[in-house]
Design a protein around this motif. Structure first.
Motif, PDB file in Angstrom:
ATOM      1  N   ALA A 165       9.622  -3.652   9.056  1.00  0.00           N
ATOM      2  CA  ALA A 165       9.810  -2.275   8.584  1.00  0.00           C
ATOM      3  C   ALA A 165       9.629  -1.283   9.734  1.00  0.00           C
ATOM      4  O   ALA A 165      10.383  -0.306   9.852  1.00  0.00           O
ATOM      5  N   TYR A 166       8.648  -1.536  10.587  1.00  0.00           N
ATOM      6  CA  TYR A 166       8.433  -0.677  11.753  1.00  0.00           C
ATOM      7  C   TYR A 166       9.692  -0.634  12.624  1.00  0.00           C
ATOM      8  O   TYR A 166      10.105   0.436  13.087  1.00  0.00           O
ATOM      9  N   PHE A 167      10.268  -1.801  12.871  1.00  0.00           N
ATOM     10  CA  PHE A 167      11.446  -1.876  13.725  1.00  0.00           C
ATOM     11  C   PHE A 167      12.595  -1.057  13.138  1.00  0.00           C
ATOM     12  O   PHE A 167      13.253  -0.280  13.846  1.00  0.00           O
ATOM     13  N   LEU A 168      12.825  -1.201  11.841  1.00  0.00           N
ATOM     14  CA  LEU A 168      13.909  -0.472  11.184  1.00  0.00           C
ATOM     15  C   LEU A 168      13.643   1.036  11.196  1.00  0.00           C
ATOM     16  O   LEU A 168      14.560   1.842  11.427  1.00  0.00           O
ATOM     17  N   LEU A 169      12.399   1.428  10.949  1.00  0.00           N
ATOM     18  CA  LEU A 169      12.057   2.844  10.937  1.00  0.00           C
ATOM     19  C   LEU A 169      12.175   3.458  12.330  1.00  0.00           C
ATOM     20  O   LEU A 169      12.557   4.627  12.479  1.00  0.00           O
ATOM     21  N   PHE A 170      11.862   2.664  13.356  1.00  0.00           N
ATOM     22  CA  PHE A 170      11.979   3.169  14.715  1.00  0.00           C
ATOM     23  C   PHE A 170      13.446   3.395  15.083  1.00  0.00           C
ATOM     24  O   PHE A 170      13.789   4.409  15.694  1.00  0.00           O
ATOM     25  N   SER A 182       5.564  31.225   8.416  1.00  0.00           N
ATOM     26  CA  SER A 182       5.749  30.415   7.214  1.00  0.00           C
ATOM     27  C   SER A 182       7.057  29.648   7.294  1.00  0.00           C
ATOM     28  O   SER A 182       8.013  30.077   7.929  1.00  0.00           O
ATOM     29  N   THR A 183       7.081  28.489   6.654  1.00  0.00           N
ATOM     30  CA  THR A 183       8.266  27.634   6.689  1.00  0.00           C
ATOM     31  C   THR A 183       8.604  27.145   5.289  1.00  0.00           C
ATOM     32  O   THR A 183       7.772  27.169   4.375  1.00  0.00           O
ATOM     33  N   VAL A 184       9.843  26.680   5.127  1.00  0.00           N
ATOM     34  CA  VAL A 184      10.253  26.047   3.872  1.00  0.00           C
ATOM     35  C   VAL A 184       9.605  24.671   3.810  1.00  0.00           C
ATOM     36  O   VAL A 184       9.743  23.876   4.733  1.00  0.00           O
ATOM     37  N   PRO A 185       8.850  24.362   2.753  1.00  0.00           N
ATOM     38  CA  PRO A 185       8.145  23.079   2.687  1.00  0.00           C
ATOM     39  C   PRO A 185       9.110  21.894   2.610  1.00  0.00           C
ATOM     40  O   PRO A 185      10.016  21.871   1.776  1.00  0.00           O
ATOM     41  N   GLN A 186       8.927  20.952   3.494  1.00  0.00           N
ATOM     42  CA  GLN A 186       9.751  19.745   3.517  1.00  0.00           C
ATOM     43  C   GLN A 186       8.876  18.533   3.789  1.00  0.00           C
ATOM     44  O   GLN A 186       7.975  18.589   4.639  1.00  0.00           O
ATOM     45  N   ILE A 187       9.141  17.451   3.088  1.00  0.00           N
ATOM     46  CA  ILE A 187       8.428  16.190   3.312  1.00  0.00           C
ATOM     47  C   ILE A 187       9.463  15.157   3.737  1.00  0.00           C
ATOM     48  O   ILE A 187      10.368  14.817   2.977  1.00  0.00           O
ATOM     49  N   GLY A 188       9.340  14.671   4.955  1.00  0.00           N
ATOM     50  CA  GLY A 188      10.315  13.728   5.480  1.00  0.00           C
ATOM     51  C   GLY A 188      10.131  12.323   4.952  1.00  0.00           C
ATOM     52  O   GLY A 188       9.157  12.000   4.261  1.00  0.00           O
ATOM     53  N   LEU A 189      11.075  11.452   5.293  1.00  0.00           N
ATOM     54  CA  LEU A 189      11.073  10.070   4.829  1.00  0.00           C
ATOM     55  C   LEU A 189       9.801   9.334   5.244  1.00  0.00           C
ATOM     56  O   LEU A 189       9.197   8.608   4.444  1.00  0.00           O
ATOM     57  N   LEU A 190       9.365   9.530   6.489  1.00  0.00           N
ATOM     58  CA  LEU A 190       8.198   8.810   6.978  1.00  0.00           C
ATOM     59  C   LEU A 190       6.939   9.165   6.189  1.00  0.00           C
ATOM     60  O   LEU A 190       6.141   8.296   5.854  1.00  0.00           O
ATOM     61  N   TYR A 245      -3.242  -8.976  14.875  1.00  0.00           N
ATOM     62  CA  TYR A 245      -2.347  -8.462  13.836  1.00  0.00           C
ATOM     63  C   TYR A 245      -2.640  -6.981  13.581  1.00  0.00           C
ATOM     64  O   TYR A 245      -1.716  -6.171  13.395  1.00  0.00           O
ATOM     65  N   GLU A 246      -3.905  -6.631  13.583  1.00  0.00           N
ATOM     66  CA  GLU A 246      -4.271  -5.237  13.377  1.00  0.00           C
ATOM     67  C   GLU A 246      -3.895  -4.388  14.590  1.00  0.00           C
ATOM     68  O   GLU A 246      -3.514  -3.223  14.445  1.00  0.00           O
ATOM     69  N   TRP A 247      -3.987  -4.962  15.775  1.00  0.00           N
ATOM     70  CA  TRP A 247      -3.542  -4.252  16.973  1.00  0.00           C
ATOM     71  C   TRP A 247      -2.046  -3.962  16.906  1.00  0.00           C
ATOM     72  O   TRP A 247      -1.596  -2.855  17.239  1.00  0.00           O
ATOM     73  N   ILE A 248      -1.261  -4.948  16.482  1.00  0.00           N
ATOM     74  CA  ILE A 248       0.194  -4.759  16.387  1.00  0.00           C
ATOM     75  C   ILE A 248       0.516  -3.656  15.385  1.00  0.00           C
ATOM     76  O   ILE A 248       1.333  -2.756  15.661  1.00  0.00           O
ATOM     77  N   VAL A 249      -0.129  -3.700  14.217  1.00  0.00           N
ATOM     78  CA  VAL A 249       0.098  -2.687  13.187  1.00  0.00           C
ATOM     79  C   VAL A 249      -0.287  -1.305  13.700  1.00  0.00           C
ATOM     80  O   VAL A 249       0.433  -0.319  13.474  1.00  0.00           O
ATOM     81  N   ALA A 250      -1.403  -1.225  14.415  1.00  0.00           N
ATOM     82  CA  ALA A 250      -1.892   0.068  14.886  1.00  0.00           C
ATOM     83  C   ALA A 250      -0.997   0.649  15.972  1.00  0.00           C
ATOM     84  O   ALA A 250      -0.596   1.825  15.906  1.00  0.00           O
ATOM     85  N   ILE A 251      -0.661  -0.154  16.993  1.00  0.00           N
ATOM     86  CA  ILE A 251       0.114   0.368  18.124  1.00  0.00           C
ATOM     87  C   ILE A 251       1.556   0.667  17.727  1.00  0.00           C
ATOM     88  O   ILE A 251       2.090   1.742  18.038  1.00  0.00           O
ATOM     89  N   LEU A 252       2.200  -0.276  17.042  1.00  0.00           N
ATOM     90  CA  LEU A 252       3.572  -0.015  16.611  1.00  0.00           C
ATOM     91  C   LEU A 252       3.608   1.123  15.600  1.00  0.00           C
ATOM     92  O   LEU A 252       4.550   1.926  15.580  1.00  0.00           O
ATOM     93  N   GLY A 253       2.573   1.195  14.752  1.00  0.00           N
ATOM     94  CA  GLY A 253       2.490   2.300  13.797  1.00  0.00           C
ATOM     95  C   GLY A 253       2.363   3.638  14.500  1.00  0.00           C
ATOM     96  O   GLY A 253       2.959   4.630  14.079  1.00  0.00           O
ATOM     97  N   PHE A 254       1.623   3.656  15.591  1.00  0.00           N
ATOM     98  CA  PHE A 254       1.522   4.891  16.371  1.00  0.00           C
ATOM     99  C   PHE A 254       2.883   5.276  16.941  1.00  0.00           C
ATOM    100  O   PHE A 254       3.283   6.450  16.877  1.00  0.00           O
ATOM    101  N   ILE A 255       3.592   4.318  17.509  1.00  0.00           N
ATOM    102  CA  ILE A 255       4.901   4.613  18.097  1.00  0.00           C
ATOM    103  C   ILE A 255       5.870   5.135  17.037  1.00  0.00           C
ATOM    104  O   ILE A 255       6.638   6.070  17.278  1.00  0.00           O
ATOM    105  N   VAL A 256       5.819   4.556  15.838  1.00  0.00           N
ATOM    106  CA  VAL A 256       6.749   4.943  14.781  1.00  0.00           C
ATOM    107  C   VAL A 256       6.372   6.285  14.153  1.00  0.00           C
ATOM    108  O   VAL A 256       7.231   7.151  13.952  1.00  0.00           O
ATOM    109  N   PHE A 257       5.086   6.474  13.860  1.00  0.00           N
ATOM    110  CA  PHE A 257       4.675   7.632  13.061  1.00  0.00           C
ATOM    111  C   PHE A 257       4.077   8.789  13.866  1.00  0.00           C
ATOM    112  O   PHE A 257       4.058   9.923  13.385  1.00  0.00           O
ATOM    113  N   ALA A 258       3.578   8.515  15.072  1.00  0.00           N
ATOM    114  CA  ALA A 258       2.870   9.576  15.794  1.00  0.00           C
ATOM    115  C   ALA A 258       3.453   9.887  17.166  1.00  0.00           C
ATOM    116  O   ALA A 258       3.030  10.848  17.806  1.00  0.00           O
TER     117      ALA A 258
END
Length: 343
Positions: free
Chosen positions: A324-329, A227-235, A111-124
């Motif tokens: 949630a990962y699937f939807l975010l991807f 320098s850039t305009v500060p923005q924080i995305g949904l993720l 379960y932790e492997w799934i969270v880690a790997i899918l989380g990497f694909i989604v966020f990194a």
């Protein structure tokens, strides 16, 4: 879109359809990651710079702004009759080898492997794919910091130095070592990223950098002046919300649960990621410094779920996390143009 959904689904099935963690399936997952990274199309200025530097290294031209290791690797591959594609695959192989070694220490079950790997694909996945030198360094740094968890500080120093061979900026991570060694209270883990958000959002840190630009080597000046305009995305809004909630829930429900050394270690790394990301929010290319801690980001969901005592609650949260990962991807594929040109 079909390719990425198929890749995401296949990765999930390889990790989920076995009772226990399958080493063979894990290796297949990391081979797929390496192939996707190494076989990408040219999707930005960084890739074009790598190709130009690779060609110059093999033709005797000037290679500007690259580590000596990059030149040596380029020449070695060029002498073998290989082109820049081999360079991409080499850096991908280094990156995912150290990522595998690191995640193997941090993931205790499937379960932790799934969270880690899918989380990497989604966020990194997108933030790191063209930063191959820095991503290789980030993977080595993740492995280096784990030696602190094992009380092997000398090895941590050695591997941080090794990471700087692939990306010179990694040397700054020597400064972050005390955050893994000193005592840090829960309120500090909450407050520090918020303070850094204020400093970065209002451009205070960027102004401070501009004051010391005369002391910075010329090849890094471009990073300070962008320098850039500060923005924080949904993720990142989702990530920082879950990060803070993991500390607030035990306070709100007045529950006391002793956290493990691994959980405390991951929370410190997450704190550093958000602090660096937020404080450089208005500082252009300098914000890439947070990439050094990006492989710890998927574990926010692991540390959040560990706050719950009942195994039934944990299983339900894992299932919600997968959905949630699937939807975010899917969301990323739709809104991010890089997915249209990666392959």
């Amino acid at each position: 879109m079909v390719f990425y959904l198929s890749w995401f689904t296949l990765t999930f099935l390889l990790l989920a359809l076995t009772r226990n963690v399958s080493r063979i399936n894990l290796i297949i997952v990391f081979i797929l990651l390496t192939l996707v990274y190494g076989g990408r199309n040219l999707i930005g200025v960084d890739d074009l710079t790598y190709i130009s530097s690779f060609n110059n290294a093999n033709s005797g031209g000037l290679v500007y702004g690259m580590e000596r290791s990059f030149i040596v690797i380029s020449k070695f591959l060029g002498d073998m009759g290989l082109n820049f594609r081999a360079l991409f695959f080499f850096y991908a192989l280094v990156s995912f080898t150290f990522m595998y070694l690191s995640y193997k220490e941090l993931c205790q079950n499937k379960y932790e492997w799934i969270v880690a790997i899918l989380g990497f694909i989604v966020f990194a996945f997108v933030p790191t794919i063209t930063l191959m030198r820095q991503f290789a360094a980030a993977a080595i740094l993740t492995y280096a910091f784990l030696f602190i968890l094992k009380k092997k500080n000398i090895l941590a120093l050695i591997f941080i130095a090794f990471a700087s061979v692939f990306h010179l900026g990694s040397v700054i991570c020597f400064m972050f070592l005390p955050f893994f060694l000193i005592r840090i209270k829960v309120r500090t883990k909450i407050i520090l990223p918020i303070i850094c958000l204020a400093i970065g959002y209002f451009g205070i840190f960027n102004n401070l950098l501009n004051l010391i630009d005369s002391y910075i080597p010329n090849k890094y000046i471009g990073y300070l002046n962008s320098s850039t305009v500060p923005q924080i995305g949904l993720l990142h809004l989702i990530l920082i919300t879950i990060y803070i909630l993991q500390f607030l829930l035990p306070i709100l429900y007045k529950t006391k649960k002793q956290i493990s050394d691994t959980t405390d270690f991951l929370e410190r790394a997450q704190m550093l990621y958000f602090s660096v990301y937020f404080i450089t929010l208005s500082s252009g290319w300098t914000s890439r410094m947070s990439i050094y801690f990006i492989l710890f980001v998927p574990f926010i969901f692991k540390t959040f779920i560990t706050r719950f005592k009942l195994e039934k609650d944990k299983q339900m949260l894992y299932l919600i996390c997968y959905g949630a990962y699937f939807l975010l991807f899917i969301y990323q594929i739709i809104v991010n143009n890089n997915f249209n040109i990666l392959l």
